[in-house]
Design a protein around this motif. Structure first.
Motif, mmCIF file in Angstrom:
data_model
loop_
_atom_site.group_PDB
_atom_site.id
_atom_site.type_symbol
_atom_site.label_atom_id
_atom_site.label_comp_id
_atom_site.label_asym_id
_atom_site.label_seq_id
_atom_site.Cartn_x
_atom_site.Cartn_y
_atom_site.Cartn_z
ATOM 1 N N MET A 1 0.751 -12.363 -6.259
ATOM 2 C CA MET A 1 1.484 -13.610 -6.476
ATOM 3 C C MET A 1 0.955 -14.678 -5.516
ATOM 4 N N GLN A 2 0.777 -14.284 -4.243
ATOM 5 C CA GLN A 2 0.265 -15.242 -3.262
ATOM 6 C C GLN A 2 -1.161 -15.654 -3.620
ATOM 7 N N LEU A 3 -1.969 -14.683 -4.042
ATOM 8 C CA LEU A 3 -3.376 -14.974 -4.332
ATOM 9 C C LEU A 3 -3.585 -15.856 -5.542
ATOM 10 N N LEU B 1 11.511 -5.811 3.407
ATOM 11 C CA LEU B 1 11.286 -6.931 4.337
ATOM 12 C C LEU B 1 10.041 -7.692 3.882
ATOM 13 N N ASP B 2 10.087 -9.015 3.919
ATOM 14 C CA ASP B 2 8.874 -9.805 3.649
ATOM 15 C C ASP B 2 9.012 -11.160 4.332
ATOM 16 N N ARG B 3 7.880 -11.691 4.797
ATOM 17 C CA ARG B 3 7.926 -12.998 5.465
ATOM 18 C C ARG B 3 7.851 -14.134 4.453
ATOM 19 N N ASP B 4 7.606 -13.780 3.184
ATOM 20 C CA ASP B 4 7.443 -14.787 2.144
ATOM 21 C C ASP B 4 8.722 -14.870 1.294
ATOM 22 N N PHE C 1 4.321 0.413 4.780
ATOM 23 C CA PHE C 1 3.729 -0.926 4.895
ATOM 24 C C PHE C 1 2.465 -1.002 4.043
ATOM 25 N N ASP C 2 2.382 -2.032 3.236
ATOM 26 C CA ASP C 2 1.224 -2.264 2.367
ATOM 27 C C ASP C 2 0.709 -3.649 2.782
ATOM 28 N N LEU C 3 -0.259 -3.656 3.703
ATOM 29 C CA LEU C 3 -0.610 -4.897 4.405
ATOM 30 C C LEU C 3 -1.322 -5.914 3.500
ATOM 31 N N GLY C 4 -1.494 -7.102 4.043
ATOM 32 C CA GLY C 4 -2.279 -8.115 3.326
ATOM 33 C C GLY C 4 -1.443 -8.985 2.411
ATOM 34 N N VAL C 5 -2.095 -9.516 1.388
ATOM 35 C CA VAL C 5 -1.431 -10.466 0.488
ATOM 36 C C VAL C 5 -1.136 -9.840 -0.865
ATOM 37 N N GLY D 1 -2.094 -9.530 15.174
ATOM 38 C CA GLY D 1 -1.010 -9.579 16.158
ATOM 39 C C GLY D 1 0.273 -9.018 15.560
ATOM 40 N N GLU D 2 0.527 -9.357 14.297
ATOM 41 C CA GLU D 2 1.705 -8.836 13.598
ATOM 42 C C GLU D 2 1.653 -7.311 13.512
ATOM 43 N N LEU D 3 0.472 -6.799 13.174
ATOM 44 C CA LEU D 3 0.313 -5.346 13.035
ATOM 45 C C LEU D 3 0.554 -4.655 14.381
ATOM 46 N N ARG E 1 -0.474 -20.014 4.373
ATOM 47 C CA ARG E 1 0.606 -19.412 5.176
ATOM 48 C C ARG E 1 1.464 -18.525 4.281
ATOM 49 N N MET E 2 1.686 -17.278 4.694
ATOM 50 C CA MET E 2 2.558 -16.404 3.899
ATOM 51 C C MET E 2 3.987 -16.916 3.979
ATOM 52 N N ASP E 3 4.336 -17.496 5.144
ATOM 53 C CA ASP E 3 5.661 -18.107 5.264
ATOM 54 C C ASP E 3 5.491 -19.598 5.542
ATOM 55 N N GLY F 1 6.733 -7.566 -0.982
ATOM 56 C CA GLY F 1 5.868 -8.154 -2.007
ATOM 57 C C GLY F 1 6.620 -8.331 -3.301
ATOM 58 N N LEU F 2 6.037 -7.820 -4.391
ATOM 59 C CA LEU F 2 6.701 -7.952 -5.693
ATOM 60 C C LEU F 2 7.600 -6.753 -5.974
ATOM 61 N N GLY F 3 7.802 -5.908 -4.980
ATOM 62 C CA GLY F 3 8.764 -4.820 -5.113
ATOM 63 C C GLY F 3 8.240 -3.590 -5.818
ATOM 64 N N GLY F 4 6.928 -3.478 -5.940
ATOM 65 C CA GLY F 4 6.341 -2.335 -6.662
ATOM 66 C C GLY F 4 6.657 -1.001 -6.002
ATOM 67 N N TYR F 5 6.412 -0.902 -4.699
ATOM 68 C CA TYR F 5 6.711 0.344 -3.995
ATOM 69 C C TYR F 5 8.230 0.606 -4.040
ATOM 70 N N SER F 6 9.002 -0.434 -3.713
ATOM 71 C CA SER F 6 10.463 -0.252 -3.652
ATOM 72 C C SER F 6 11.011 0.243 -4.976
ATOM 73 N N ARG G 1 9.436 -11.366 9.582
ATOM 74 C CA ARG G 1 8.116 -10.799 9.888
ATOM 75 C C ARG G 1 8.275 -9.376 10.387
ATOM 76 N N PHE G 2 7.371 -8.497 9.954
ATOM 77 C CA PHE G 2 7.487 -7.131 10.471
ATOM 78 C C PHE G 2 7.132 -7.077 11.955
ATOM 79 N N GLY G 3 6.413 -8.092 12.449
ATOM 80 C CA GLY G 3 6.123 -8.153 13.882
ATOM 81 C C GLY G 3 7.389 -8.328 14.708
#
Ligand SMILES: C[S@@+](CC[C@H](N)C(=O)[O-])C[C@H]1O[C@@H](n2cnc3c(N)ncnc32)[C@H](O)[C@@H]1O
Length: 299
Positions: A106-108, A53-56, A99-103, A221-223, A126-128, A33-38, A80-82
């Motif tokens: 920034m995407q929203l 890792l991010d699909r976006d 893993f912090d799922l969802g959107v 499915g990804e999860l 689409r996230m990607d 995502g925006l790197g908050g956790y990292s 994709r984490f899948g």
């Protein structure tokens, strides 16, 4: 652009034991995502390397800029984490996988991504956007009313799912395309009785938008694929922490963790009940209200 990380202190609590370890500790932030956790992990745990890792792709470039000061302890990978079982095989094993799922915010909030019922933009979601999957507008054009109703009901719990799906199909038969978020919101607003909309307490399009987003990005499915690959990437003693925002996701995580513990003997569930944000956090951050954290420790 900011995204207030949800349940950050709680996530960090599960990673705290890593501070006692010396070099060579690896953490996977599977939803950069925006790197908050990292950022918090890299700041709090100086001996740790983080792979994000991010699909976006826009999340990747934003985080690379934000976390540039931590290179080479930090590296970002687009994917994709899948697919992480093959994608990250050579990077494993990890000592923590988060893993912090969802959107992300920034995407929203970027209208042109088409996730938002509040900003008019192309109905994309689409996230990607480079991954070749159909957009939300294409899904509305392609799927029959039965399948659309299933999507709106199963992934969004929308009570008017059949009526909305039938209306989408009727528009299509008249040769009208629904191409923008604004057009789709207007259709939903027209269809839901006014008293129902008043009583909902949320935006009338919220559930249907969430459902379409989950479908477009194959989030469940990804999860499932991510959970299948996770034990193969985890080091002995590793911890997995997953924050979800939807009851379907939480149920999948709960059952998989339980199977790892009871049937497969892989370790132990650290959260008998999911951890949820306190009142203060939900008041400050609306997105946090549905968050549920579950953690697992591998033996
Ligand atoms: C809620 S945000 C993460 C926010 C992050 N924890 C932070 O503090 O900035 C979720 C991120 O996960 C990414 N994502 C969602 N599903 C994904 C998947 N299947 N594979 C990789 N990334 C995914 C989204 O693109 C989004 O950037």
């Amino acid at each position: 652009m900011t995204h207030e990380p949800v349940l950050l202190q709680e996530v960090m609590g599960f990673l705290a034991p890593l501070s006692e370890r010396k070099d060579g500790v690896r953490v996977l932030d599977g939803t950069l995502g925006l790197g908050g956790y990292s950022e918090s992990i890299l700041e709090a745990l100086p001996g740790v390397r983080v792979l994000g890792l991010d699909r976006d792709l826009s999340a990747i470039s934003h985080s690379e800029e934000r976390l540039g000061r931590f290179v080479p302890r930090f590296r970002a990978v687009h994917g994709r984490f899948g697919a992480m079982g093959t994608l990250l095989r050579d990077e494993a094993p990890f000592d923590a996988l988060v893993f912090d799922l969802g959107v992300s915010n920034m995407q929203l909030t970027e209208a042109e991504r088409g996730f938002s019922f509040q900003h008019d933009g192309p109905l994309d979601m689409r996230m990607d956007p480079h991954g070749g999957a159909p957009t939300a507008a294409e899904v509305l054009m392609r799927e029959g009313a039965g399948e659309l109703a299933r999507i709106f009901w199963e992934y969004g719990g929308e009570r008017y799912s059949r009526q909305i799906a039938a209306r989408v199909e009727a528009e299509r038969r008249r040769g009208r395309r629904i191409e923008t978020t604004g057009q789709f919101v207007a259709l939903i607003r027209e269809l839901l009785p006014a008293p129902v909309q008043r009583k909902m307490g949320i935006h009338p399009a919220r559930r249907v938008f969430q459902a379409l987003r989950i479908y477009v990005n194959d989030e469940l499915g990804e999860l499932e694929s991510m959970l299948s690959a996770l034990p193969g990437l985890a080091a002995k003693g590793a911890v997995a922490v997953i924050v979800s925002y939807h009851s379907l996701e939480d149920r999948i995580v709960k059952h998989r963790f339980r199977a790892w513990e009871k049937e497969e003997g892989r370790g132990r569930v650290l959260t008998r009940h999911p951890i949820q944000p306190g009142e203060e956090e939900t008041e400050r951050n609306f997105k946090a209200r549905s968050a549920k954290l579950r953690a697992f420790s591998f033996s």
